[in-house]
Design a protein around this motif. Structure first.
Motif, mmCIF file in Angstrom:
data_model
loop_
_atom_site.group_PDB
_atom_site.id
_atom_site.type_symbol
_atom_site.label_atom_id
_atom_site.label_comp_id
_atom_site.label_asym_id
_atom_site.label_seq_id
_atom_site.Cartn_x
_atom_site.Cartn_y
_atom_site.Cartn_z
ATOM 1 N N VAL A 120 1.330 -0.892 -0.372
ATOM 2 C CA VAL A 120 0.031 0.203 0.166
ATOM 3 C C VAL A 120 0.651 1.002 0.072
ATOM 4 N N ALA A 160 -4.509 0.050 -3.916
ATOM 5 C CA ALA A 160 -3.320 -0.292 -2.856
ATOM 6 C C ALA A 160 -4.717 0.183 -1.137
ATOM 7 N N GLU A 161 -6.248 0.676 -1.808
ATOM 8 C CA GLU A 161 -7.610 0.157 -0.999
ATOM 9 C C GLU A 161 -7.955 -1.070 -0.845
ATOM 10 N N SER A 176 -5.434 -2.619 1.680
ATOM 11 C CA SER A 176 -5.385 -2.436 2.701
ATOM 12 C C SER A 176 -6.598 -2.958 3.345
#
Length: 134
Positions: free
Chosen positions: A85, A111-112, A115
């Motif tokens: 991330v 990335a979200e 995460s």
């Protein structure tokens, strides 16, 4: 829906992480050349990221297999996810890549997603630890 997601077992989250990791790795390996232009990301970055993701996915699957998952293994998976991330966000911020708008969206969305997996793994692992301690 969030209640269902929050009740996933650690094993299920690790398997989901492994499957999505392998799928993204395969996509980047196979279609990195096609995606590089529209995303504004270097082909080599996409290719080697894809290449890296395949053994990472295998590691995640191996951590998920035993009846009792390795605390160290889970910690490595979670830390790796947070590093992924951070790198995904840092690359454009530091000017190491100059993605197109689509490329920036690609970096931020994946990335979200990573995460969310890291958070789910942390919660499931913490819940497991609390159950063992209690």
């Amino acid at each position: 829906m969030f209640d269902i997601v929050s009740r996933l077992s650690l094993r299920n989250v690790l398997v989901l992480d492994a499957v999505t990791c392998a799928a993204m790795g395969g996509l980047l390996l196979v279609a990195g050349g096609i995606l590089a232009g529209p995303l504004g990301l270097p082909h080599d970055l996409l290719f080697y990221a894809g290449l890296l993701l395949l053994p990472v996915a295998a590691f995640m699957a191996l951590i998920a297999l035993p009846a009792r998952t390795s605390a160290l293994g889970v910690a490595i998976v979670i830390a790796g996810n947070w590093l992924w991330v951070a790198a995904s966000v840092a690359l454009p911020i530091l000017g190491l890549v100059a993605p197109t708008a689509l490329g920036l969206a690609f970096l931020l969305v994946q990335a979200e997603a990573v995460s969310v997996l890291a958070i789910l793994e942390q919660r499931a692992f913490s819940g497991r630890q609390a159950t063992v301690a209690g």
